[in-house]
Design a protein around this motif. Structure first.
Motif, PDB file in Angstrom:
ATOM      1  N   VAL A 535      31.938  29.644  33.891  1.00 25.03           N
ATOM      2  CA  VAL A 535      33.191  30.343  33.607  1.00 25.03           C
ATOM      3  C   VAL A 535      33.614  31.195  34.795  1.00 25.03           C
ATOM      4  CG1 VAL A 535      34.256  32.113  32.151  1.00 25.03           C
ATOM      5  CG2 VAL A 535      32.857  30.312  31.116  1.00 25.03           C
ATOM      6  N   ILE A 536      32.700  31.964  35.342  1.00 29.40           N
ATOM      7  CA  ILE A 536      33.062  32.857  36.448  1.00 29.40           C
ATOM      8  C   ILE A 536      33.352  32.061  37.713  1.00 29.40           C
ATOM      9  CG2 ILE A 536      32.324  34.832  37.813  1.00 29.40           C
ATOM     10  CD1 ILE A 536      32.932  35.314  34.800  1.00 29.40           C
ATOM     11  N   THR A 537      32.625  30.975  37.939  1.00 30.17           N
ATOM     12  CA  THR A 537      32.927  30.120  39.091  1.00 30.17           C
ATOM     13  C   THR A 537      34.318  29.515  38.963  1.00 30.17           C
ATOM     14  OG1 THR A 537      30.578  29.588  39.375  1.00 30.17           O
ATOM     15  CG2 THR A 537      32.170  28.119  40.416  1.00 30.17           C
ATOM     16  N   ALA A 538      34.665  29.062  37.762  1.00 33.18           N
ATOM     17  CA  ALA A 538      36.000  28.506  37.543  1.00 33.18           C
ATOM     18  C   ALA A 538      37.072  29.564  37.759  1.00 33.18           C
ATOM     19  CB  ALA A 538      36.095  27.919  36.136  1.00 33.18           C
ATOM     20  N   ALA A 539      36.805  30.805  37.342  1.00 32.26           N
ATOM     21  CA  ALA A 539      37.770  31.881  37.575  1.00 32.26           C
ATOM     22  C   ALA A 539      37.991  32.101  39.065  1.00 32.26           C
ATOM     23  CB  ALA A 539      37.283  33.166  36.913  1.00 32.26           C
ATOM     24  N   GLY A 540      36.917  32.088  39.838  1.00 31.26           N
ATOM     25  CA  GLY A 540      37.052  32.232  41.281  1.00 31.26           C
ATOM     26  C   GLY A 540      37.782  31.060  41.910  1.00 31.26           C
ATOM     27  N   LEU A 541      37.542  29.865  41.386  1.00 35.29           N
ATOM     28  CA  LEU A 541      38.248  28.684  41.891  1.00 35.29           C
ATOM     29  C   LEU A 541      39.752  28.820  41.650  1.00 35.29           C
ATOM     30  CD1 LEU A 541      38.256  25.819  43.072  1.00 35.29           C
ATOM     31  CD2 LEU A 541      37.797  24.963  40.762  1.00 35.29           C
ATOM     32  N   GLY A 542      40.111  29.314  40.486  1.00 34.43           N
ATOM     33  CA  GLY A 542      41.527  29.521  40.205  1.00 34.43           C
ATOM     34  C   GLY A 542      42.158  30.530  41.143  1.00 34.43           C
ATOM     35  N   ARG A 543      41.410  31.559  41.495  1.00 36.20           N
ATOM     36  CA  ARG A 543      41.905  32.544  42.461  1.00 36.20           C
ATOM     37  C   ARG A 543      42.176  31.875  43.805  1.00 36.20           C
ATOM     38  NH1 ARG A 543      44.574  37.233  43.571  1.00 36.20           N
ATOM     39  NH2 ARG A 543      43.686  38.276  45.388  1.00 36.20           N
ATOM     40  N   MET A 544      41.295  30.999  44.219  1.00 41.58           N
ATOM     41  CA  MET A 544      41.471  30.319  45.499  1.00 41.58           C
ATOM     42  C   MET A 544      42.628  29.325  45.456  1.00 41.58           C
ATOM     43  SD  MET A 544      39.179  31.748  47.335  1.00 41.58           S
ATOM     44  CE  MET A 544      39.233  30.688  48.781  1.00 41.58           C
ATOM     45  N   LEU A 545      42.818  28.664  44.310  1.00 40.14           N
ATOM     46  CA  LEU A 545      43.873  27.660  44.205  1.00 40.14           C
ATOM     47  C   LEU A 545      45.247  28.281  43.986  1.00 40.14           C
ATOM     48  CD1 LEU A 545      42.104  24.959  41.998  1.00 40.14           C
ATOM     49  CD2 LEU A 545      42.609  24.830  44.454  1.00 40.14           C
ATOM     50  N   GLY A 546      45.304  29.503  43.481  1.00 42.88           N
ATOM     51  CA  GLY A 546      46.582  30.142  43.248  1.00 42.88           C
ATOM     52  C   GLY A 546      47.393  29.396  42.205  1.00 42.88           C
ATOM     53  N   GLY A 547      48.599  28.979  42.572  1.00 42.51           N
ATOM     54  CA  GLY A 547      49.471  28.282  41.642  1.00 42.51           C
ATOM     55  C   GLY A 547      49.137  26.819  41.449  1.00 42.51           C
ATOM     56  N   ARG A 548      48.062  26.346  42.070  1.00 39.17           N
ATOM     57  CA  ARG A 548      47.679  24.923  41.960  1.00 39.17           C
ATOM     58  C   ARG A 548      46.440  24.756  41.076  1.00 39.17           C
ATOM     59  NH1 ARG A 548      48.714  26.075  47.217  1.00 39.17           N
ATOM     60  NH2 ARG A 548      46.509  26.179  47.717  1.00 39.17           N
ATOM     61  N   VAL A 549      46.382  25.536  39.999  1.00 37.48           N
ATOM     62  CA  VAL A 549      45.185  25.505  39.168  1.00 37.48           C
ATOM     63  C   VAL A 549      44.990  24.160  38.475  1.00 37.48           C
ATOM     64  CG1 VAL A 549      45.077  27.984  38.760  1.00 37.48           C
ATOM     65  CG2 VAL A 549      46.468  26.561  37.269  1.00 37.48           C
ATOM     66  N   ARG A 550      46.037  23.344  38.368  1.00 36.10           N
ATOM     67  CA  ARG A 550      45.865  22.033  37.748  1.00 36.10           C
ATOM     68  C   ARG A 550      44.915  21.139  38.541  1.00 36.10           C
ATOM     69  NH1 ARG A 550      52.152  20.872  36.084  1.00 36.10           N
ATOM     70  NH2 ARG A 550      52.118  21.956  34.081  1.00 36.10           N
ATOM     71  N   LEU A 551      44.676  21.498  39.794  1.00 34.80           N
ATOM     72  CA  LEU A 551      43.741  20.731  40.616  1.00 34.80           C
ATOM     73  C   LEU A 551      42.285  21.071  40.302  1.00 34.80           C
ATOM     74  CD1 LEU A 551      45.509  21.028  44.096  1.00 34.80           C
ATOM     75  CD2 LEU A 551      45.521  19.059  42.557  1.00 34.80           C
ATOM     76  N   ALA A 552      42.047  22.148  39.582  1.00 39.00           N
ATOM     77  CA  ALA A 552      40.679  22.636  39.383  1.00 39.00           C
ATOM     78  C   ALA A 552      39.765  21.615  38.712  1.00 39.00           C
ATOM     79  CB  ALA A 552      40.699  23.946  38.600  1.00 39.00           C
ATOM     80  N   PRO A 553      40.155  20.988  37.573  1.00 40.40           N
ATOM     81  CA  PRO A 553      39.239  20.009  36.964  1.00 40.40           C
ATOM     82  C   PRO A 553      38.900  18.856  37.904  1.00 40.40           C
ATOM     83  CG  PRO A 553      40.964  20.633  35.411  1.00 40.40           C
ATOM     84  CD  PRO A 553      41.364  21.191  36.737  1.00 40.40           C
ATOM     85  N   LEU A 554      39.905  18.362  38.626  1.00 40.93           N
ATOM     86  CA  LEU A 554      39.652  17.252  39.547  1.00 40.93           C
ATOM     87  C   LEU A 554      38.712  17.681  40.670  1.00 40.93           C
ATOM     88  CD1 LEU A 554      40.252  14.367  40.472  1.00 40.93           C
ATOM     89  CD2 LEU A 554      42.235  15.258  41.725  1.00 40.93           C
ATOM     90  N   ALA A 555      38.921  18.878  41.198  1.00 38.65           N
ATOM     91  CA  ALA A 555      38.066  19.355  42.286  1.00 38.65           C
ATOM     92  C   ALA A 555      36.614  19.452  41.852  1.00 38.65           C
ATOM     93  CB  ALA A 555      38.570  20.715  42.781  1.00 38.65           C
ATOM     94  N   VAL A 556      36.376  20.007  40.670  1.00 37.12           N
ATOM     95  CA  VAL A 556      34.996  20.148  40.202  1.00 37.12           C
ATOM     96  C   VAL A 556      34.391  18.782  39.889  1.00 37.12           C
ATOM     97  CG1 VAL A 556      33.519  21.143  38.415  1.00 37.12           C
ATOM     98  CG2 VAL A 556      35.429  22.469  39.329  1.00 37.12           C
ATOM     99  N   LEU A 557      35.171  17.896  39.287  1.00 33.62           N
ATOM    100  CA  LEU A 557      34.638  16.563  38.966  1.00 33.62           C
ATOM    101  C   LEU A 557      34.312  15.778  40.225  1.00 33.62           C
ATOM    102  CD1 LEU A 557      36.773  15.437  35.897  1.00 33.62           C
ATOM    103  CD2 LEU A 557      34.291  15.689  35.981  1.00 33.62           C
TER     104      LEU A 557
END
Length: 664
Positions: A535-557
């Motif tokens: 959860v906390i790693t995903a929160a940090g990833l969202g901070r780095m992605l900014g408005g492109r959070v839709r990329l987060a699942p693909l990036a982690v996968l």
């Protein structure tokens, strides 16, 4: 489908202030907003906002299709590893299975030093522990010329005998060490024994098929972990894409996949602590109800019946309630008629989520510290699981006695020169390495050092980003939690990993002072905190992605696919290719054929498992890529993240705000 009927709880005791709604100032798309509905995982008694930033009060969101697919892929990977790793290649797997076999045959729970391994279990497991495979399996002997599993002809499947036929429960008396697992609580072993008892004819199954049944039990136990990570993210307030990314993160830890695919007592601790994390993710946001405390106590009790690492959980629970109390003290104001100042807009209809116990909005604010709910949570857990440790203390004058009842000879290498720095350097490197890729007993096989360093830097960096972002935000506005509550929320979710790390380090240092060797340094002990870490790693990833959070699942996968690919390459190259043969794509049929010869089920089943896992990866990556390009609920994305709010979709803003749950 019509909105569900709002949940009505019984009035809280006198002395608690009436709540206020909290919609003012909530950023759209953060998942911390109100009026977003709730979701849960079955059996946790928890819920989470949908992250849409708007919704009908009390509406349940459907679990996103991508989250379900990730969970199915996780299970397929676990089953794949159960076939890639031959019987008895799990950590202490023979000892764990022996505990189950003993319970089946009335051995009870002997005192430390008195539980000798059964003849029927040792008949085949000794080959890996002290026999013909020991050098290759435990000591990296393939590099010195020992044959791999691919070069060894296993007993033909039709000729493999049951434990009873191999010698039965008669304990060995050849001077070896006793089964040290007697030091652990009996929960998972009792469940395993019960499973084999109810499976018709299982006593006559070949030994490896009985072990496979226990491995599948462990897979069933750890299978829901992606769902728990998603639910914890939602309950913590992450927007949909980031909660989905959290669900995918456990797939990026091949060492966890290996542990989950074999039979042990780690799985039940991982499940219990993961479910407890889902509960506490709501507690830190102000859910101080006694019903929630009861759920926390239930899962804490299950953890207490798994391993001694649960001893650190009461501190985590107490910290969660303190943070939640601080959170509620700065609730958002409401209008005079007790309705939100800015009513949320309706969202499209969604299918019901998994069964939940709804958390009402506008939670009561206790006048004093939340002593009662914290006491319920810790006290109930101690009632459920504490009796085992009291029993140990009464009988053996120790909470966890030495399972061998002696100090065994050590075979780990000496760590010289004898100093704290020597030990710490080894401990630091080895914990990181074995967290990501504890693939052998212990090395080889092993992940590439480049992959280990890259993964560590990414997770630590993203976790620190989330924590620092929560702490650095300026003076909170009216109704927003203060700095301590903002900082404390992510730290509570990281606490299980941190405490486990310290506990492993304390024991390892004590053993080093005695033996000057690196002992008990195993990254798998940190897996109990995977849900909070995700959860906390995903929160940090969202901070780095900014408005492109839709990329987060693909990036982690994508990262998970790379880690699993490298892990399987290392394992198959070491175990399933002959000496001197390097892996190429042309070797895949040979690898599959070699693994299938050792598998407990027919060749076709093994191939089917491998194919389904490959198809699962293809489907998950395709759906995540589609969601990243066009959005949609299938990936758990918000319908319009970021609309009208520059902070929307930014989990740092969520971590800084930590909105109070609204009324239902």
């Amino acid at each position: 489908m019509t909105p569900e009927t709002p949940t009505t709880d019984k009035p809280e005791p006198r002395g608690e202030q009436p709540p206020a709604a909290d919609t003012a100032g909530a950023p759209a798309g953060t998942g911390a907003t109100t009026g977003a509905g709730t979701a849960s995982t079955a059996g946790t008694g928890t819920e989470a906002g949908t992250g849409s930033g708007a919704g009908v009060a009390g509406r349940r969101p459907a679990v996103p299709a991508l989250v379900l697919l990730i969970t199915a892929l996780h299970v397929a990977l676990l089953v794949t590893y159960a076939f890639v790793y031959p019987t008895w290649t799990g950590y202490d797997e023979a000892q764990h299975v022996d505990m189950v076999y003993g319970l089946q045959h009335g051995a009870g729970w002997p005192a430390p030093g008195e539980k000798m391994i059964a003849t029927g279990v040792a008949a085949t497991s000794d080959d890996f522990d002290r026999g013909r495979y020991q050098d290759m399996f435990q000591s990296g002997g393939k590099r010195r010329g020992s044959p791999s599993f691919a070069e060894i002809a296993p007993t033909p499947r039709g000729e493999r005998r049951s434990f009873d036929e191999l010698g039965g429960p008669t304990p060995l008396d050849d001077g070896r060490l006793s089964n040290q697992m007697i030091q652990h609580p009996p929960l998972v072993y009792a469940v395993g024994a019960g499973l084999l008892e109810i499976l018709p004819g299982s006593a006559d199954w070949a030994y490896d098929q009985q072990v496979l049944a226990l491995r599948l039990l462990n897979i069933l136990i750890v299978g829901p972990l992606p769902l728990l990570a998603w639910a914890a993210g939602r309950r913590f307030g992450l927007p949909g894409p980031l909660a989905t990314a959290a669900a995918a993160l456990p797939l990026a830890v091949p060492g966890f996949t290996r542990v989950g695919a074999t039979f042990n007592n780690d799985g039940i601790l991982i499940l219990a602590t993961g479910a407890l994390t889902v509960v506490l993710a709501g507690v830190v946001r102000g859910d101080l109800r006694r019903r929630t405390a009861a759920w926390a106590g239930l899962w804490f009790g299950v953890a207490m019946l798994s391993k001694a690492f649960a001893f650190a959980l009461p501190v985590t629970i107490a910290a969660a309630y303190l943070v939640g109390w601080l959170h509620l003290r700065r609730r958002v104001q409401v209008t005079d008629d007790d309705s939100p100042a800015h009513p949320p807009a309706p969202t499209p209809r969604r299918l019901p989520a998994l069964r939940r116990l709804a958390v009402p909005r506008g939670l009561p604010v206790p006048r004093g510290l939340p002593v009662l709910p914290a006491t319920i949570a810790v006290g109930l857990g101690l009632v459920i699981g504490g009796w085992w440790w009291v029993r140990n203390f009464v009988l053996y004058d120790a909470l966890q006695p030495n399972g061998w009842a002696t100090n065994p000879p050590r075979r780990e290498a000496l760590l010289l020169p004898d100093s704290f720095l020597t030990w710490f350097g080894y401990f630091f490197r080895t914990m990181i390495s074995r967290f990501w890729g504890g693939l052998g007993m212990f090395e080889p096989p092993q992940l590439s050092p480049v992959a280990i360093v890259a993964a560590t830097v990414a997770v630590v960096g993203l976790g620190m980003t989330a924590v620092v972002a929560a702490a650095r935000r300026g003076q909170p506005a009216a109704g927003e939690p203060g700095r301590i509550a903002r900082l404390g929320a992510p730290l509570v979710l990281l606490a299980p990993v941190a405490f486990a790390y310290l506990m492993v380090g304390q024991r390892s240092w004590a053993e080093y002072e005695r033996y000057t060797r690196g002992i008990a340094v195993q990254g798998r002990y940190l897996y109990l905190g995977l849900v909070g870490l995700a959860v906390i790693t995903a929160a940090g990833l969202g901070r780095m992605l900014g408005g492109r959070v839709r990329l987060a699942p693909l990036a982690v996968l994508v990262g998970a696919a790379l880690m699993q690919g490298l892990a399987l390459l290392a394992v198959c190259s070491y175990y399933w290719l002959p000496r001197g043969v390097a892996f190429t794509p042309a070797q895949v049929p040979d690898v599959v054929s070699a693994a299938a010869r050792w598998a407990p089920l027919p060749f076709g089943v093994t191939v089917t498992v491998f194919v389904l896992a490959a198809l699962g990866w293809l489907a998950a990556l395709t759906l995540a890529a589609r969601a990243a390009m066009v959005g949609g609920r299938a990936a758990g994305t918000d319908a319009n993240p970021g609309a009208g709010d520059p902070a929307a979709g930014d989990p740092a803003a969520h971590l800084a705000r930590q909105e109070t749950p609204a009324r239902s």
